[in-house]
Design an enzyme around this catalytic site. Structure first.
Site, short mmCIF file in Angstrom:
data_model
loop_
_atom_site.label_atom_id
_atom_site.label_comp_id
_atom_site.label_asym_id
_atom_site.label_seq_id
_atom_site.Cartn_x
_atom_site.Cartn_y
_atom_site.Cartn_z
N ASP A 83 3.99 -11.60 11.54
CA ASP A 83 3.50 -11.55 10.17
C ASP A 83 4.41 -10.72 9.29
O ASP A 83 4.05 -10.34 8.18
CB ASP A 83 2.07 -10.98 10.14
N LYS B 27 -7.10 -6.80 -0.32
CA LYS B 27 -7.15 -5.95 0.87
C LYS B 27 -5.90 -5.08 0.86
O LYS B 27 -4.79 -5.60 0.76
CB LYS B 27 -7.19 -6.80 2.14
#
Lengths: 337, 337
Positions: free
Chosen positions: B237, B70
């Site tokens: 993240d 991705k």
């Protein structure tokens, strides 16, 4: 929703002319030398060592406003499945917005840009009056190397072909190559093609030698090489590969496509590991030569080596060229993603 | 030539049900715990620090026979260009042949799998009779977190909404969320939605707290937290992000999605950097809990934390689910690459 172009090999073969790809690869080498490109760290994974692996090479071309990646996988067992062993896919993005622009089959582009790379090494480092080319290897990439070099160097009139595994294959190759060059690359000028049985003999007669094999040991010995010879070493792109005698590097002028990759996975790896040259000796990239900021060949007697390992930005700029042409000529399909 | 499915957000919204995605994300956590998955090194590049960046996350799911990547880019200035700031594209490949299988817009899948992740943390770590959820953050991801948690935990009857930047936004959010859950996720059961003005008050009343903000400093203080509370920390993240007081980690039971990512870029990063816990304390992944091989909550009084950073294999398994459904129902277009 984004509009993406889909460019498969059929469309890419129609679109890409080697003359244009040569210009693009020269351009990207110059952009690299000018600091306008970046290569991102490579991702490499072995699913099963020696049987199946994949890598993801990516980077950005700031001046051309694109970034992207090429994922290439190699599955040795595909030969039993009627599938290609090497499969490549390229994704192209806009570096001003992150928008995806295109998905491309990477196979034909890889052939074209790899051919152009070897030829550009010859164009900038071989003697200007070089007339004879020796192609070592008769795999898929050989036709691209021969075509690109014939286009880049008008002085070449003789091409010798050597197959390191099966001598007889070079005879077959010679029989078919003229038609391949005419049909795939529109090359019609008169060239003499000769199959090679003695590599030693062929090396001693050649001005330019291009090696493009998966070899892991040197095939060409130093003592065979005449003064003034140019090598474009294309095959070595992974640790442990080697095509020419490491001793050739001792007194040669060495130019690479990317210093870090050449040292780690290129033809340059072994001469360093065997102590023939030092890492610090590897300091000229082909873009510096094209730009004229560093020196390549200094005399007719120099032996020159161009070590090309293949870099993502070659794929990206060639993909961008294909995308621009496809848009202009309304080729390839467009999808909504 | 390869046949690839093209799945854009319109098709993916039609195809993917949160109930199915929850099952897939549980499955991939288990596969990870069983050693049947691998995450490849992440590629990260800042085009312009704080303004534009991109990352490539990739990996392989051996048991499901796929690998892929991705690529997500973030271009802050897209807000002036009528383009999404975050753009994601997924490529899916067959791990037996290397053949490309599909190209997918990653946006909707990212929302679905991220929602499922937070919910699975709550399902396996929160008290079974939990009735109240506090959602911290009203960004794009909030609806996915709320929907997934309501589906995963039937006991929840109250959802509080807090917007850390603009208090009034939570009022608007409460007005619209019921319709969103009904239309996008077919959730029709009676839930009480409450906008939050005092975060302290809301924290003290909530059994489950999900944080999904881009915060770089702790919003929730330790002294506000009642015994038995569960946290699913979704927002952190990247290095430097933090949503909850690092001291909450001191006596809490910590479970993560991936130990290495949690330590480096998750909510777990700051408690380690500030010396509240040690790297060696981070040793339980959610897959171990689902499998039952390690212990999570041990009493009604435990405070539990699930630190979910987001891993490529979540995107890959959800993409594979979408591909299978699309093939079966003949949705999405097919291209020749």
């Amino acid at each position: 929703m984004f509009k993406l172009k889909v460019l498969n090999n059929d469309v890419l073969k129609e679109i890409l002319k080697m003359e244009d790809v040569l210009k693009m690869i020269e351009k990207v080498y110059v952009l690299k030398a000018e600091g306008k490109t970046e290569l991102f760290p490579m991702v490499f994974h072995e699913f099963n060592p020696g049987v199946a692996d994949m890598d993801i090479k990516s980077g950005v071309l700031n001046d051309v406003d694109i970034f992207g990646l090429k994922l290439v996988s190699w599955f040795g067992e595909n030969k039993n499945k009627d599938l290609p062993l090497l499969v490549g896919t390229t994704l192209l993005f806009d570096s001003n917005t992150g928008a995806p622009l295109a998905i491309l089959n990477a196979e034909h582009i890889t052939g074209m840009r790899t051919g152009a790379a070897g030829a550009i090494g010859a164009k900038y480092l071989a003697r200007k009056n070089s007339s004879s080319l020796l192609m070592v290897g008769t795999g898929h990439i050989a036709q691209f190397e021969i075509a690109a070099t014939l286009i880049a160097m008008e002085s070449i009139d003789t091409v010798r072909i050597y197959d390191p595994m099966h001598n007889e294959k070079s005879v077959e190759y010679v029989k078919s190559i003229e038609a391949v060059l005419r049909e795939n690359f529109a090359i019609t000028r008169k060239i003499t093609f000769l199959p090679v049985t003695s590599l030693e003999n062929a090396v001693s007669k050649s001005d330019i030698i291009i090696t493009a094999t998966p070899s892991k040991e040197a095939m060409i010995k130093k003592e065979w090489v005449k003064k003034g010879t140019h090598f474009s070493c294309v095959g070595s792109d992974m640790e442990g590969k080697q095509e020419i005698d490491e001793n050739i590097f001792k007194d040669a002028i060495l130019v690479v496509d990317d210093i870090s990759q050449a040292i780690n996975v290129g033809e340059t790896e072994m001469p360093i590991k065997k102590g023939i040259i030092k890492k610090e000796d590897v300091m000229v990239e082909i873009g510096d030569i094209i730009l004229g900021s560093k020196k390549g060949r200094t005399s007719e007697n120099d032996i020159t080596i161009f070590d090309t390992t293949g870099i993502a930005i070659q794929d990206l700029i060639t993909s961008k060229l294909a995308l621009d042409i496809a848009k202009e000529r309304n080729l390839g399909i467009t999808i909504d993603l």
